[in-house]
Enzyme design. Sequence first.
Site, short mmCIF file in Angstrom:
data_model
loop_
_atom_site.label_atom_id
_atom_site.label_comp_id
_atom_site.label_asym_id
_atom_site.label_seq_id
_atom_site.Cartn_x
_atom_site.Cartn_y
_atom_site.Cartn_z
N PHE A 127 0.97 -1.41 -0.31
CA PHE A 127 -0.21 -0.07 -0.07
C PHE A 127 1.15 1.38 0.30
CE2 PHE A 127 -2.78 3.40 1.95
CZ PHE A 127 -3.96 2.71 1.23
N ASP A 199 2.26 -5.31 8.87
CA ASP A 199 0.56 -4.08 8.63
C ASP A 199 -0.51 -5.13 8.23
OD1 ASP A 199 -1.25 -2.54 7.62
OD2 ASP A 199 0.02 -1.29 6.57
N TYR A 224 -10.70 0.78 10.69
CA TYR A 224 -11.66 1.07 10.10
C TYR A 224 -12.16 0.61 8.85
CZ TYR A 224 -8.91 3.66 7.02
OH TYR A 224 -7.37 3.88 6.11
N LYS A 225 -11.65 -0.52 8.34
CA LYS A 225 -11.80 -1.94 7.59
C LYS A 225 -12.15 -3.34 8.26
CE LYS A 225 -8.18 -0.50 4.63
NZ LYS A 225 -6.18 -0.42 4.50
N ARG A 387 -11.58 -4.32 -7.48
CA ARG A 387 -11.53 -5.68 -5.40
C ARG A 387 -12.96 -5.63 -4.97
NH1 ARG A 387 -8.12 -3.14 -1.45
NH2 ARG A 387 -9.65 -1.22 -1.93
C1 LIG Z 1 -5.97 0.87 4.29
C2 LIG Z 1 -4.73 1.09 4.43
C3 LIG Z 1 -3.61 1.73 5.17
C4 LIG Z 1 -4.09 2.75 5.46
O1 LIG Z 1 -3.62 4.15 6.19
P1 LIG Z 1 -4.16 5.69 6.87
O2 LIG Z 1 -2.81 6.13 7.79
O3 LIG Z 1 -5.07 5.16 7.84
O4 LIG Z 1 -4.86 5.83 6.04
C5 LIG Z 1 -1.90 1.43 5.46
N1 LIG Z 1 -1.46 0.68 5.08
C6 LIG Z 1 -2.27 -0.86 4.28
C7 LIG Z 1 -1.84 -1.73 3.97
C8 LIG Z 1 -4.16 0.17 4.22
O5 LIG Z 1 -4.73 -1.96 3.38
#
Ligand SMILES: *Cc1c(COP(=O)(O)O)cnc(C)c1O
Length: 428
Positions: A127, A199, A224-225, A387
């Site tokens: 990401f 992560d 939040y996911k 997705r």
């Molecule tokens: C969704 C996601 C994030 C989100 O980071 P925020 O700081 O909440 O914007 C970070 N890393 C990964 C791998 C994600 O899937």
Amino acid sequence: MPTLEDCRALDAQDPLRALRDQFLIPEGVLYLDGNSLGVLPKAAPARIAEVVAREWGEGLIRSWNTASWFDLPQRLGDKVARLIGAAPGEVVCTDSTSVNLYKVLFAALSQQKDSGRKLVVSERSNFPTDLYIAESLCRERGFTLKLIEAGELQGPDSVLTDEVAVLMLTHVNYRTGAMHDMKAVTAAAHAAGALTVWDLAHSAGAVPVALNESNADYAIGCGYKYLNGGPGAPAFAWVHTRHAGKFEQPLSGWWGHAAPFEFTPHYRPAPGVARYLCGTQPVIALAGLECGLDTVLAAESFNGANGAMAALRAKSLALTDLFIQLVEERCAGQGLSLVTPREHARRGSQVCLSRDEGAYAIVQALIARGVIGDYRAGDSQMPDILRFGFTPLYLGFEDVWNSVEHLVQVLETGEWRRAEFNRKNAVT
Ligand SMILES: *Cc1c(COP(=O)(O)O)cnc(C)c1O
């Protein structure tokens, strides 16, 4: 091929079906995007209103003590711990995933600063925020970020050499849904003398995670996911106890101080993971996150000692298996390819499809029909992706059937070619 009746029969036999009642899901929506933003728990509006009106409005500053605001990050951290194979006292809920990544990567790099190792290894398909944070930290701390392709970790030519300080990976890839074997990868990294940063953004609440059993070093994840904590909910951070009390926190704010209310002029870090707090915590957002966490923990009652995730995982795999099978049979010849691994041990809780043309517009046409998934753009090395996230807490087998039925119609009628579905929005 499974029929609609078969799907209904699977729902009728599903012990987890009642968990859906915990959510407010709009009529007519098939929500396949819980991997991006989880749905609203029924308990959240009343709980948040109570925090605002009673705890803030009436309790005012007394609520830090009387409403237990002060230990919210730790109390919620203990709930997250039950979902990621960690122990009580090892997790805090705070800040965003990006900020927490900065903190844990800084800590891991500090531990390796005298080792002579100069590389941070991650995947090119990770990401972007993870790569951006690592890029700037490496620059600042004199390390080099090395990006690899999936699969370069294994084998005799593994990139895990004695130059690697930290291996920073996302456990379930956000684009492909491919999952790493955390235990094996961690063992390989340790054998090479590297520390691991995981992560868990697409893992926490989605797949079983065993941080302690895997002997991982640092982990962070998103609220939040799959944890349904609400837009921008606080994230979490975990550190193995062997590093607790040793690791450095670069954002040395007063909430991570050993005694914040002594107001001393010098920083003294709190023992353990509490030092990962920085400033005053977002109490209202944490209250929303707790409602989300409770929706996942409710699955514990179906699987006792094995925890919520074992029960949820079996259903998640059944849902994604069904989706893959129906897409392959009913959309055959429509140019879709499966990107997500078929093998259960390598699959997260999402299914990604690629298509040479029209991936964005197909997703838009589905959204117009109430089937909400999302689109991720490709580049010269990665295809455009459709997705679909599957959250077993609120999705059933008939939902999978209906989603595929809409996809079949969008493709067979060419509906996606309409101009309105081909204009790009700011947030995809
Ligand atoms: C969704 C996601 C994030 C989100 O980071 P925020 O700081 O909440 O914007 C970070 N890393 C990964 C791998 C994600 O899937």
